[in-house]
Motif scaffolding. Structure first.
Motif, PDB file in Angstrom:
ATOM      1  N   PHE A 386       0.829  -1.204   0.000  1.00 17.46           N
ATOM      2  CA  PHE A 386       0.000   0.000   0.000  1.00 17.46           C
ATOM      3  C   PHE A 386       0.865   1.256   0.000  1.00 17.46           C
ATOM      4  N   TYR A 387       1.931   1.268   0.788  1.00 17.98           N
ATOM      5  CA  TYR A 387       2.794   2.448   0.832  1.00 17.98           C
ATOM      6  C   TYR A 387       3.445   2.715  -0.526  1.00 17.98           C
ATOM      7  N   SER A 388       3.714   1.672  -1.283  1.00 23.24           N
ATOM      8  CA  SER A 388       4.272   1.895  -2.623  1.00 23.24           C
ATOM      9  C   SER A 388       3.249   2.563  -3.534  1.00 23.24           C
ATOM     10  N   LEU A 389       1.953   2.302  -3.307  1.00 25.83           N
ATOM     11  CA  LEU A 389       0.908   2.999  -4.066  1.00 25.83           C
ATOM     12  C   LEU A 389       0.923   4.486  -3.769  1.00 25.83           C
ATOM     13  N   ILE A 390       1.096   4.832  -2.502  1.00 23.80           N
ATOM     14  CA  ILE A 390       1.146   6.241  -2.119  1.00 23.80           C
ATOM     15  C   ILE A 390       2.325   6.930  -2.799  1.00 23.80           C
ATOM     16  N   ILE A 391       3.454   6.240  -2.848  1.00 19.85           N
ATOM     17  CA  ILE A 391       4.620   6.816  -3.534  1.00 19.85           C
ATOM     18  C   ILE A 391       4.299   7.054  -5.010  1.00 19.85           C
ATOM     19  N   SER A 392       3.695   6.080  -5.657  1.00 22.06           N
ATOM     20  CA  SER A 392       3.348   6.226  -7.077  1.00 22.06           C
ATOM     21  C   SER A 392       2.423   7.415  -7.289  1.00 22.06           C
ATOM     22  N   PHE A 393       1.453   7.572  -6.425  1.00 19.49           N
ATOM     23  CA  PHE A 393       0.502   8.683  -6.546  1.00 19.49           C
ATOM     24  C   PHE A 393       1.215  10.020  -6.437  1.00 19.49           C
ATOM     25  N   HIS A 394       2.052  10.180  -5.416  1.00 21.22           N
ATOM     26  CA  HIS A 394       2.748  11.456  -5.226  1.00 21.22           C
ATOM     27  C   HIS A 394       3.723  11.750  -6.357  1.00 21.22           C
ATOM     28  N   ARG A 395       4.349  10.715  -6.899  1.00 28.10           N
ATOM     29  CA  ARG A 395       5.376  10.948  -7.920  1.00 28.10           C
ATOM     30  C   ARG A 395       4.794  11.436  -9.239  1.00 28.10           C
ATOM     31  N   ILE A 396       3.562  11.070  -9.549  1.00 33.63           N
ATOM     32  CA  ILE A 396       3.008  11.461 -10.852  1.00 33.63           C
ATOM     33  C   ILE A 396       1.939  12.544 -10.735  1.00 33.63           C
ATOM     34  N   ALA A 412       5.062  10.888   0.490  1.00 37.79           N
ATOM     35  CA  ALA A 412       5.834   9.848  -0.192  1.00 37.79           C
ATOM     36  C   ALA A 412       7.084   9.489   0.601  1.00 37.79           C
ATOM     37  N   GLU A 413       7.719  10.476   1.230  1.00 41.16           N
ATOM     38  CA  GLU A 413       8.926  10.222   2.013  1.00 41.16           C
ATOM     39  C   GLU A 413       8.630   9.337   3.219  1.00 41.16           C
ATOM     40  N   GLU A 414       7.513   9.614   3.908  1.00 43.11           N
ATOM     41  CA  GLU A 414       7.147   8.790   5.050  1.00 43.11           C
ATOM     42  C   GLU A 414       6.796   7.367   4.605  1.00 43.11           C
ATOM     43  N   ALA A 415       6.118   7.252   3.472  1.00 41.38           N
ATOM     44  CA  ALA A 415       5.776   5.929   2.952  1.00 41.38           C
ATOM     45  C   ALA A 415       7.047   5.138   2.642  1.00 41.38           C
ATOM     46  N   ALA A 416       8.040   5.797   2.044  1.00 39.74           N
ATOM     47  CA  ALA A 416       9.309   5.125   1.725  1.00 39.74           C
ATOM     48  C   ALA A 416      10.023   4.681   2.996  1.00 39.74           C
ATOM     49  N   THR A 417      10.011   5.532   4.012  1.00 40.35           N
ATOM     50  CA  THR A 417      10.650   5.189   5.283  1.00 40.35           C
ATOM     51  C   THR A 417      10.017   3.953   5.905  1.00 40.35           C
ATOM     52  N   ARG A 418       8.693   3.891   5.867  1.00 43.11           N
ATOM     53  CA  ARG A 418       8.002   2.744   6.453  1.00 43.11           C
ATOM     54  C   ARG A 418       8.287   1.462   5.672  1.00 43.11           C
ATOM     55  N   ILE A 419       8.410   1.577   4.356  1.00 40.03           N
ATOM     56  CA  ILE A 419       8.741   0.392   3.554  1.00 40.03           C
ATOM     57  C   ILE A 419      10.114  -0.138   3.937  1.00 40.03           C
TER      58      ILE A 419
END
Length: 508
Positions: A386-396, A412-419
């Motif tokens: 799920f956190y990778s989805l958040i990253i994808s959303f923020h990046r585009i 996106a940064e917090e999502a990456a940290t949690r991953i």
């Protein structure tokens, strides 16, 4: 499918090759009733206790303790409904009998052992710690269905060739892969053995992932599955009984949906996911994947994971197609996708079942008191997906629409940290295995985080994963190029564009 034993009255013979012979043939010579001529399989002799059953087909053994040296003799598993002598005897694959008969050649011995020792470790989400779905597939399906058998052996041969740097193994794997694909695509009755066809395509896609070359074949396989789902879901005539979808086929079908979402980012149509939505209205895939005869908290956890994964894939597919649009969608569309993400975030993070797991990610400790149970592993994988989805959303998300971002949605940064924290937990507590490496998820975290320590850790994970296949090497190269480009330009870059310019298009 399974082993059918003839009645004691049947006239059966057992021909066993000794150490000086090349093959071991189990053959039924007596008359076979018409009702028993439905499917190919293994037919044993009258006295089952007198037959040597090879140890490497025993699912209760620990295959990791076995070497890859096999007995001299091997089995030919013939079609019991075929005339005597119809199973081919040459050393190659691709004869007329091959579309009905699984023949184990001497060269396959090492491949099968490598499959049982190594390739079975590639499964991710499981219902229990001792579940080995790939072992079940091999023993209960592949040995009775030539396209599936050749697909598994091709995938295994490619990995063995890559790890040993033996071009001949890779070349043989390619030929075998082409043969398996030809068999399944030319099968006029593929929808009648729906589950076997799905699993065969799944391993064909595993081959494509490991080869990491282009996307045409990958997308073609997904379109084929979309056709199968379409046919199985309502285009067959009403007087033909549709075959049931078992637990393995149902789970594989949902895994294929995940691949369809992943392919959407670089050219896939997303048609399989759309067909799955229609298919679910007539077939409860979750009930099929997690049957009631397997009760308990682990089975329930798997059902929840699979349901959420299907929802993740749907959102992932939406984001991918928004990104590929030639004309940018209006802000209302982005707001709708954000609402989907917020809904899923609340469901996940407010769930009692994963509250302790989330707390450990938010406040990690050097001393990990929890054991890496199957449920914990599934929870960490689910959260990270799920956190990778958040990253994808923020990046585009286009710059003009940044104002719509809800502050409740994770950055996106917090999502990456949690991953990174979740993956580090898994790698620290589990022995090295491809199960521990989540290529696309870790890749997204690695290109998003601005913490150099986290970046270096992700890069090192991919370096350590090189023995698991050439696709990890290619992903590592792409990861390093994206990080370098972003460091130079000071902004996010489209990793698909970097892929096109450097390593070439492939599915991560």
């Amino acid at each position: 499918m399974g082993v059918r034993r003839p009645s004691p009255e049947a006239d059966s013979t057992l021909s066993v090759g000794d150490a000086g012979h090349e093959s071991q043939v189990f053959e039924q010579n007596g008359p076979i009733p018409e009702a028993d001529r439905q499917e190919p399989g293994i037919v044993w002799g009258e006295d089952i206790n007198s037959i040597h059953i090879p140890s490497y087909f025993d699912l209760n053994l620990n295959f990791d303790s076995l070497s890859e040296q096999w007995p001299v003799s091997y089995g030919t598993f013939a079609d019991p409904s075929a005339p005597n002598g119809s199973s081919y005897e040459d050393s190659g694959f691709g004869t007329v009998a091959d579309d009905r008969t699984v023949i184990i050649e001497p060269a396959d011995h090492n491949l099968i052992q490598h499959y049982l020792n190594v390739m079975t470790q590639y499964t991710k989400m499981r219902s229990s710690g001792d579940e080995s779905i790939y072992t079940q597939i091999f023993s209960n399906m592949a040995l009775f269905h030539p396209p599936l058998y050749h697909a598994t052996m091709a995938w295994t041969g490619l990995h063995l060739g890559q790890s040993k740097d033996e071009p001949e193994l890779i070349e043989n794997a390619e030929s075998r892969y082409s043969h398996a694909v030809s068999l399944v695509h030319q099968d006029r009755d593929a929808w009648q053995h729906f589950e076997l066809s799905l699993v065969t395509i799944w391993f064909a896609l595993q081959y494509e992932l490991l080869a990491a070359r282009g996307i045409e074949s990958f997308c073609r396989h997904l379109e084929f599955v979309a056709d199968l789902v379409d046919a199985h879901g309502g285009t067959v005539t009403v007087d033909i009984r549709q075959p049931l979808l078992g637990p393995i086929g149902a789970r594989v079908l949902m895994w294929l949906g995940s691949y369809d979402a992943r392919a959407s980012w670089i050219g896939g149509s997303g048609r399989l996911l759309r067909n799955l939505e229609l298919f679910r209205s007539s077939c409860n895939i979750l009930d099929a994947a997690c049957p009631a005869k397997q009760p308990g908290p682990d089975a329930m956890s798997l059902e929840v994971c699979l349901r959420l994964t299907l929802e993740f894939d749907t959102v992932d597919n939406k984001i991918a197609h928004l990104h590929r649009r030639s004309v940018g969608p209006p802000a209302a569309i982005w707001a709708a996708v954000q609402s989907d993400l917020l809904f899923l975030q609340r469901r996940l993070e407010n769930s009692d079942s994963i509250s302790s797991t989330l707390a450990s990610i938010l406040q990690p400790q050097r001393i990990m008191k929890a054991a890496m149970t199957t449920k914990l592993f599934n929870d960490l994988l689910l959260l990270s997906t799920f956190y990778s989805l958040i990253i994808s959303f923020h990046r585009i998300l286009p710059f003009p629409t940044l104002g719509i971002v809800d502050p409740e949605l994770l950055t996106a940064e917090e999502a990456a940290t949690r991953i990174v924290r979740a993956a580090a937990w898994v790698i620290r507590l589990k022995k090295p295995s491809p199960q521990n490496i989540w290529p696309r998820i870790l890749f997204m975290a690695g290109i998003e985080t601005i913490d150099p320590l986290y970046q270096d850790w992700v890069v090192q994970v991919f370096r350590d994963a090189k023995p698991w296949g050439g696709n990890y090497c290619k992903t590592l190269t792409l990861l390093e190029k994206v990080i370098e480009r972003q460091s130079m330009e000071g902004v996010r870059v489209d990793y698909v564009e970097v892929m096109k310019e450097s390593v070439g298009i492939f599915i991560i």
